[in-house]
Design an enzyme around this catalytic site. Sequence first.
Site, PDB file in Angstrom:
ATOM      1  N   SER A   8       0.724  -1.186  -0.117  1.00  0.00           N
ATOM      2  CA  SER A   8       0.123   0.208   0.202  1.00  0.00           C
ATOM      3  C   SER A   8       0.584   1.352  -0.017  1.00  0.00           C
ATOM      4  O   SER A   8       1.592   1.618   0.652  1.00  0.00           O
ATOM      5  CB  SER A   8      -1.155   0.232   1.552  1.00  0.00           C
ATOM      6  OG  SER A   8      -1.057   1.219   1.207  1.00  0.00           O
ATOM      7  N   HIS A  31      -1.081  -1.233  -4.269  1.00  0.00           N
ATOM      8  CA  HIS A  31      -2.680  -0.751  -3.694  1.00  0.00           C
ATOM      9  C   HIS A  31      -2.465   0.850  -3.225  1.00  0.00           C
ATOM     10  O   HIS A  31      -1.432   1.116  -2.994  1.00  0.00           O
ATOM     11  CB  HIS A  31      -2.069  -1.389  -1.999  1.00  0.00           C
ATOM     12  CG  HIS A  31      -4.102  -1.236  -1.883  1.00  0.00           C
ATOM     13  ND1 HIS A  31      -4.784  -2.397  -1.803  1.00  0.00           N
ATOM     14  CD2 HIS A  31      -3.865  -0.577  -0.775  1.00  0.00           C
ATOM     15  CE1 HIS A  31      -5.622  -1.853  -1.024  1.00  0.00           C
ATOM     16  NE2 HIS A  31      -5.339  -0.850  -0.484  1.00  0.00           N
ATOM     17  N   ASP A  33      -4.756   3.612  -2.341  1.00  0.00           N
ATOM     18  CA  ASP A  33      -5.599   4.093  -1.166  1.00  0.00           C
ATOM     19  C   ASP A  33      -6.738   5.335  -1.459  1.00  0.00           C
ATOM     20  O   ASP A  33      -5.894   6.321  -1.286  1.00  0.00           O
ATOM     21  CB  ASP A  33      -5.777   3.889   0.506  1.00  0.00           C
ATOM     22  CG  ASP A  33      -4.993   2.687   0.830  1.00  0.00           C
ATOM     23  OD1 ASP A  33      -6.237   1.671   0.895  1.00  0.00           O
ATOM     24  OD2 ASP A  33      -4.255   2.669   1.352  1.00  0.00           O
ATOM     25  N   MET A  35      -9.303   7.884  -0.684  1.00  0.00           N
ATOM     26  CA  MET A  35     -10.454   8.449  -0.001  1.00  0.00           C
ATOM     27  C   MET A  35     -10.565   9.890   0.076  1.00  0.00           C
ATOM     28  O   MET A  35     -10.447  10.583   0.118  1.00  0.00           O
ATOM     29  CB  MET A  35      -9.700   8.017   1.813  1.00  0.00           C
ATOM     30  CG  MET A  35      -8.116   6.999   2.075  1.00  0.00           C
ATOM     31  SD  MET A  35      -8.135   6.910   4.075  1.00  0.00           S
ATOM     32  CE  MET A  35      -7.046   5.578   3.598  1.00  0.00           C
ATOM     33  N   HIS A  64      -8.254   0.944  -3.887  1.00  0.00           N
ATOM     34  CA  HIS A  64      -8.617   0.679  -3.170  1.00  0.00           C
ATOM     35  C   HIS A  64     -10.169   2.058  -2.808  1.00  0.00           C
ATOM     36  O   HIS A  64      -9.225   2.588  -2.164  1.00  0.00           O
ATOM     37  CB  HIS A  64      -8.557   0.129  -1.767  1.00  0.00           C
ATOM     38  CG  HIS A  64      -9.120  -0.065  -0.565  1.00  0.00           C
ATOM     39  ND1 HIS A  64      -8.251  -0.669   0.573  1.00  0.00           N
ATOM     40  CD2 HIS A  64     -10.367  -0.087  -0.679  1.00  0.00           C
ATOM     41  CE1 HIS A  64      -9.655   0.017   1.677  1.00  0.00           C
ATOM     42  NE2 HIS A  64     -11.035  -0.183   0.511  1.00  0.00           N
ATOM     43  N   MET A  66     -12.031   4.000  -1.063  1.00  0.00           N
ATOM     44  CA  MET A  66     -12.437   4.746   0.329  1.00  0.00           C
ATOM     45  C   MET A  66     -13.956   5.689   0.113  1.00  0.00           C
ATOM     46  O   MET A  66     -13.427   6.420   0.856  1.00  0.00           O
ATOM     47  CB  MET A  66     -11.799   4.612   1.477  1.00  0.00           C
ATOM     48  CG  MET A  66     -11.506   2.893   2.238  1.00  0.00           C
ATOM     49  SD  MET A  66      -9.816   2.804   2.884  1.00  0.00           S
ATOM     50  CE  MET A  66      -8.451   2.787   1.815  1.00  0.00           C
ATOM     51  N   MET A 135     -11.544  -6.583   4.879  1.00  0.00           N
ATOM     52  CA  MET A 135     -10.228  -4.872   5.805  1.00  0.00           C
ATOM     53  C   MET A 135     -10.617  -5.504   7.346  1.00  0.00           C
ATOM     54  O   MET A 135     -11.034  -6.247   8.216  1.00  0.00           O
ATOM     55  CB  MET A 135     -11.537  -4.000   6.097  1.00  0.00           C
ATOM     56  CG  MET A 135     -11.838  -2.981   4.438  1.00  0.00           C
ATOM     57  SD  MET A 135     -10.482  -2.981   3.927  1.00  0.00           S
ATOM     58  CE  MET A 135      -9.279  -2.121   5.141  1.00  0.00           C
ATOM     59  N   ASP A 173      -6.534  -6.747   4.297  1.00  0.00           N
ATOM     60  CA  ASP A 173      -5.862  -5.148   3.870  1.00  0.00           C
ATOM     61  C   ASP A 173      -6.027  -4.984   5.353  1.00  0.00           C
ATOM     62  O   ASP A 173      -7.143  -4.227   6.145  1.00  0.00           O
ATOM     63  CB  ASP A 173      -7.270  -3.971   3.342  1.00  0.00           C
ATOM     64  CG  ASP A 173      -6.174  -3.055   3.003  1.00  0.00           C
ATOM     65  OD1 ASP A 173      -5.279  -3.052   3.961  1.00  0.00           O
ATOM     66  OD2 ASP A 173      -6.831  -2.021   2.294  1.00  0.00           O
TER      67      ASP A 173
HETATM   68  C1  DX5 Z   1      -6.617   1.558   5.522  1.00  0.00           C
HETATM   69  C2  DX5 Z   1      -6.262   1.051   4.385  1.00  0.00           C
HETATM   70  C3  DX5 Z   1      -4.654   0.380   4.474  1.00  0.00           C
HETATM   71  C4  DX5 Z   1      -3.457   0.591   4.896  1.00  0.00           C
HETATM   72  C5  DX5 Z   1      -3.325  -0.068   5.130  1.00  0.00           C
HETATM   73  O1  DX5 Z   1      -7.962   1.667   5.228  1.00  0.00           O
HETATM   74  O2  DX5 Z   1      -6.340   1.121   3.360  1.00  0.00           O
HETATM   75  O3  DX5 Z   1      -4.293  -0.248   2.147  1.00  0.00           O
HETATM   76  O4  DX5 Z   1      -2.709   1.341   3.891  1.00  0.00           O
HETATM   77  O5  DX5 Z   1      -2.126  -0.372   5.775  1.00  0.00           O
HETATM   78  P1  DX5 Z   1      -0.947  -0.921   6.946  1.00  0.00           P
HETATM   79  O6  DX5 Z   1      -0.565  -2.477   6.063  1.00  0.00           O
HETATM   80  O7  DX5 Z   1      -0.469   0.020   8.162  1.00  0.00           O
HETATM   81  O8  DX5 Z   1      -2.615  -1.363   7.969  1.00  0.00           O
HETATM   82 ZN    ZN Z   2      -6.167  -0.231   1.656  1.00  0.00          ZN
END
Ligand code: DX5
Ligand code: ZN
Length: 219
Positions: A8, A31, A33, A35, A64, A66, A135, A173
């Site tokens: 990620s 990956h 993220d 948001m 991903h 969110m 998750m 994840d």
């Molecule tokens: C959190 C993200 C993850 C995040 C995971 O909401 O979806 O992808 O980057 O980070 P770690 O591996 O540090 O928990």
């Molecule tokens: Zn993620």
Amino acid sequence: MGIRISPSLLSADFTDLAGEARRVEGADWLHVDVMDNHFVPNLTVGLPVVEALVRGAGTPLDCHLMIEEPDRWAPAYAEAGAGSVTFHVEAAAAPVRLARELRGRGARAGMALRPATPVEPFEDLLPELDMLLVMTVEPGFGGQAFLDVMLPKIRRARALIDRHGLDLWLQVDGGVSMDTVERCAEAGADTFVAGSAVFGADDPGAMVTALREAAAAAR
Ligand code: DX5
Ligand code: ZN
């Protein structure tokens, strides 16, 4: 069964994302993220950065999302060239239609479940998907502790996938590291996101290899 590692970028150096991508070029996916500060209380990157990464990173993108209103926003990520686009079912108005739109635009279609969302109500939707994301933290931030209470859900998801004979990847994840990857793999996960464990390591590339080997040994 194949094991896939998806570092990620949330835990990478945002001033040099292409350079960070090169440090993990042995990874299967990158990956990203996305948001929106509404679905989760954090704001990261959106379509322009994903478009740049499609051009500048040599690894396929695992986006991903969110975000609220994925029905409206997610297809553009597939259009931009992301190899996999995952939306949250809690935010989707029409998950089957959305998954078909993503596939129609050439991406793999992923559907994510927050920790409090059960998998069973979605059994009949699974054939419409290429990946199910369970998750293992509340979405929103990297570096949180792995939620062990999600292991039974991973097991139940694996049982559903196998019972229907589906070619569906099961991704985890959140809090995935050398301490937790084996538990996830034993429970049935085959696709592993790791942010802080990879980009917090002295050698992120070596950590990708170590995670893959540990997961493969535990499957
Ligand atoms: C959190 C993200 C993850 C995040 C995971 O909401 O979806 O992808 O980057 O980070 P770690 O591996 O540090 O928990
Ligand atoms: Zn993620």
